[in-house]
Design an enzyme around this catalytic site. Structure first.
Site, short mmCIF file in Angstrom:
data_model
loop_
_atom_site.label_atom_id
_atom_site.label_comp_id
_atom_site.label_asym_id
_atom_site.label_seq_id
_atom_site.Cartn_x
_atom_site.Cartn_y
_atom_site.Cartn_z
N ARG A 132 2.46 -45.18 35.26
CA ARG A 132 3.76 -44.52 35.17
C ARG A 132 3.78 -43.21 35.96
O ARG A 132 4.75 -42.89 36.65
CB ARG A 132 4.13 -44.25 33.71
CG ARG A 132 5.46 -43.53 33.55
CD ARG A 132 5.76 -43.18 32.10
NE ARG A 132 7.04 -42.47 32.00
CZ ARG A 132 7.19 -41.18 32.18
NH1 ARG A 132 6.14 -40.43 32.48
NH2 ARG A 132 8.39 -40.63 32.08
N TYR A 184 -4.29 -54.80 32.61
CA TYR A 184 -4.15 -55.11 34.04
C TYR A 184 -4.55 -53.88 34.85
O TYR A 184 -4.53 -52.75 34.34
CB TYR A 184 -2.71 -55.53 34.38
CG TYR A 184 -1.62 -54.61 33.90
CD1 TYR A 184 -1.28 -53.45 34.58
CD2 TYR A 184 -0.89 -54.91 32.74
CE1 TYR A 184 -0.26 -52.62 34.14
CE2 TYR A 184 0.13 -54.08 32.28
CZ TYR A 184 0.44 -52.94 32.99
OH TYR A 184 1.44 -52.11 32.53
N ASP A 228 16.28 -45.27 28.41
CA ASP A 228 15.88 -45.23 27.00
C ASP A 228 16.87 -44.43 26.15
O ASP A 228 16.95 -44.64 24.94
CB ASP A 228 14.50 -44.57 26.86
CG ASP A 228 13.37 -45.53 27.16
OD1 ASP A 228 13.63 -46.66 27.61
OD2 ASP A 228 12.20 -45.15 26.93
C1 LIG Z 1 5.45 -39.01 28.85
C2 LIG Z 1 5.89 -40.45 28.87
C3 LIG Z 1 4.93 -41.45 28.99
C4 LIG Z 1 5.32 -42.80 28.99
N1 LIG Z 1 4.37 -43.74 29.10
C5 LIG Z 1 4.70 -45.04 29.13
C6 LIG Z 1 3.73 -46.04 29.29
O1 LIG Z 1 2.56 -45.73 29.37
N2 LIG Z 1 4.12 -47.34 29.33
C7 LIG Z 1 5.43 -47.69 29.21
O2 LIG Z 1 5.76 -48.89 29.27
N3 LIG Z 1 6.39 -46.78 29.07
C8 LIG Z 1 6.05 -45.46 29.03
N4 LIG Z 1 7.02 -44.53 28.89
C9 LIG Z 1 8.39 -44.99 28.74
C10 LIG Z 1 8.95 -45.44 29.99
O3 LIG Z 1 8.62 -44.55 31.00
C11 LIG Z 1 10.43 -45.51 29.72
O4 LIG Z 1 10.69 -46.51 28.75
C12 LIG Z 1 11.22 -45.93 30.88
O5 LIG Z 1 10.67 -45.50 32.06
C13 LIG Z 1 12.66 -45.46 30.69
O6 LIG Z 1 12.79 -44.27 31.38
P1 LIG Z 1 13.83 -43.13 31.06
O7 LIG Z 1 13.96 -42.39 32.33
O8 LIG Z 1 15.02 -43.66 30.38
O9 LIG Z 1 13.09 -42.22 29.99
P2 LIG Z 1 11.71 -41.40 30.12
O10 LIG Z 1 10.81 -41.99 31.14
O11 LIG Z 1 11.24 -41.28 28.72
O12 LIG Z 1 12.15 -39.99 30.67
C14 LIG Z 1 12.91 -39.05 29.94
C15 LIG Z 1 12.70 -37.68 30.57
O13 LIG Z 1 13.63 -36.79 29.98
C16 LIG Z 1 12.97 -35.57 29.65
N5 LIG Z 1 13.75 -34.95 28.56
C17 LIG Z 1 13.81 -35.34 27.27
N6 LIG Z 1 14.66 -34.56 26.59
C18 LIG Z 1 15.17 -33.66 27.47
C19 LIG Z 1 16.11 -32.59 27.37
N7 LIG Z 1 16.73 -32.30 26.22
N8 LIG Z 1 16.39 -31.87 28.49
C20 LIG Z 1 15.78 -32.16 29.70
N9 LIG Z 1 14.85 -33.14 29.83
C21 LIG Z 1 14.58 -33.90 28.74
C22 LIG Z 1 11.58 -36.04 29.28
O14 LIG Z 1 10.64 -34.97 29.36
C23 LIG Z 1 11.33 -37.12 30.32
O15 LIG Z 1 10.81 -36.58 31.52
C24 LIG Z 1 6.68 -43.17 28.88
C25 LIG Z 1 7.65 -42.14 28.77
C26 LIG Z 1 7.26 -40.80 28.77
C27 LIG Z 1 8.30 -39.69 28.66
#
Ligand SMILES: Cc1cc2nc3c(=O)[nH]c(=O)nc-3n(C[C@H](O)[C@H](O)[C@H](O)COP(=O)(O)OP(=O)(O)OC[C@H]3O[C@@H](n4cnc5c(N)ncnc54)[C@H](O)[C@@H]3O)c2cc1C
Length: 412
Positions: free
Chosen positions: A106, A218, A297
């Site tokens: 990731r 993997y 998410d």
């Molecule tokens: C640290 C981390 C590690 C992960 N590791 C895995 C993994 O190993 N395997 C897997 O399958 N999925 C993992 N995931 C989940 C996966 O990345 C997500 O399900 C997917 O990529 C959806 O992405 P997203 O951008 O919706 O949310 P996310 O990837 O969760 O990103 C959300 C971002 O918003 C930021 N954020 C949160 N609240 C606020 C706020 N109030 N103001 C500003 N910024 C904010 C967070 O710091 C983060 O950078 C991880 C997520 C995170 C945050």
């Protein structure tokens, strides 16, 4: 660029950064507000299936991703006892779906997106900016952020909450119940490839199914690391991605003699595990209010049983940028269109993930029945075909740069 073309994005995760790139491609300015003071290589493995690989390639990420990803030949499914059930030929993705199937760390994917964003003058990344509140007004949206440097306000035409599972934008907009624990814990670790059995270094996604638990492993980081994820029924809950776990608690869910020796040997290897409680949320009927919407998410968290959480966030980003480009002066209408295009698909994937949750963890006669169906009735081609509706998805708008399936050999 007029201020009226500025879109505020809460969160620089996979969804937020992909959205910023897609918006910049469509002539918008994106201001990405991220709560973390630094973007570090957190997390472990992610599966990048062809539906979202296609979007990333269209955004110019192919070359950089090729240097860190692995292109698996298949998903090898075994039962806990080690009996082969089926091999799903995902290595055929470039010819079947016009885009590759990759597995990546990731943090590597996030770093690739970040490097691309830094090359785009229309993207500003503000680190250490936690979105706390926002106000909608006739000219758009103003967001109040807090961080180590104090508080600051940012204004734009619209706001997208790409702020993950615990989304503050969602809480402020919808105020529904928080995510509920799914009764499952994932233990994750990364092992240097030379420490594992040579068979486990191959460019294959390995999936083992057992009573109340399954195991996925993997290679990632061009084959240098092995991503291991053990998911089991577990009522304990922790918040976040980085709570420590230990081998003893993992192995309790993978007992002898049910689990074959090679699987247990792999689980005994790591000195360090991270624990991560899986959370779930029911699908939302509506996730936009005027010039504010949600993505990834924040709106439709996925259990990882279809490996589609990041993929759906990436798809969302492509559809959202396209909807805004079609209605650049009316973000409220653009967001209604985006939501309309995304609701059914993301709900279907959420449901499919829940279904797999039940099927993966079967025991007794039900597990025998599942194994027989996979081995004898279905086979790899049919199982792959059952995923066509997910993998054959195309982003809207002008055709993206054509997929480049020429990956370096599986890199194990
Ligand atoms: C640290 C981390 C590690 C992960 N590791 C895995 C993994 O190993 N395997 C897997 O399958 N999925 C993992 N995931 C989940 C996966 O990345 C997500 O399900 C997917 O990529 C959806 O992405 P997203 O951008 O919706 O949310 P996310 O990837 O969760 O990103 C959300 C971002 O918003 C930021 N954020 C949160 N609240 C606020 C706020 N109030 N103001 C500003 N910024 C904010 C967070 O710091 C983060 O950078 C991880 C997520 C995170 C945050």
């Amino acid at each position: 660029m007029a201020a009226s073309r500025t879109i505020l994005v809460a969160g620089a995760g996979i969804g937020g950064l992909t959205l910023a790139l897609a918006l910049a491609d469509r002539g918008f300015r994106a201001v990405v507000l991220e709560q973390s003071p630094q973007l570090e290589a957190t997390g472990a493995g992610l599966q990048i299936s062809p539906n979202c690989a296609r979007v990333l390639i269209g955004l110019g990420a192919a070359e950089r991703l090729k240097s860190v990803a692995v292109a698996p030949d298949s998903v090898r499914v075994r039962n806990a006892g080690g009996r082969d059930l089926v091999r799903i030929p995902i290595g055929r993705s470039p010819s079947a779906y016009g885009a590759p199937y990759w597995v990546v760390h990731r943090g590597d994917l996030q770093a690739v997106l970040l490097a691309l964003a830094k090359e785009r003058p229309d993207i500003s990344l503000v680190l250490g900016a936690r979105v706390d509140e926002y106000a909608v007004h006739p000219n758009g949206v103003t967001v109040a952020c807090a961080g180590p440097g104090g508080s600051a306000d940012f204004s734009g035409l619209a706001l997208v909450g790409a702020d993950g599972l615990w989304s503050r934008v969602r809480a402020r907009m919808i105020g529904d119940a928080p995510p509920r624990p799914a009764g499952r814990t994932a233990w994750r670790t990364l092992l240097p490839a030379h420490l594992v059995d040579p068979e486990f270094r191959a460019a294959t996604v390995n999936l083992w199914l057992g009573r109340g638990a399954h195991l996925v492993h993997y290679p990632v980081r061009a084959g240098a690391l092995i991503n291991v994820v053990a998911i089991a029924a577990d009522a304990d809950t922790v918040t976040g991605w980085s709570a420590p776990g230990n081998a003893e608690e993992v192995l309790r869910h993978y007992p002898e003699p049910d689990w074959a020796a090679p699987a247990r040997a792999l689980l005994k290897r790591p000195e360090r595990w991270l624990r991560w409680t899986l959370y779930d949320r029911p699908p939302l009927r509506h996730w936009s209010r005027g010039p504010v919407t949600l993505l990834g998410d924040a709106v439709h968290p996925m259990l990882p049983f279809m490996a589609q959480g990041a993929a759906m966030a990436i798809e969302d980003a492509a559809v959202l940028a396209d909807a805004l480009a079609r209605q650049p002066t009316d973000p409220a209408q653009a967001f209604r269109d985006y939501e309309h295009q995304r609701r059914e698909r993301t709900t279907d994937v959420q449901r499919a993930a829940r279904r797999n949750d039940r099927v993966y963890h079967l025991g007794g006669p039900a597990a025998l029945g599942r194994d027989l169906v996979l081995r004898l009735a279905l086979g790899g081609d049919l199982v792959l075909a059952q995923h066509d509706w997910i993998y054959d998805w195309r982003p809207p708008g002008p055709a993206p740069v054509s997929a480049d399936p020429a990956m370096p050999a599986g890199s194990a």
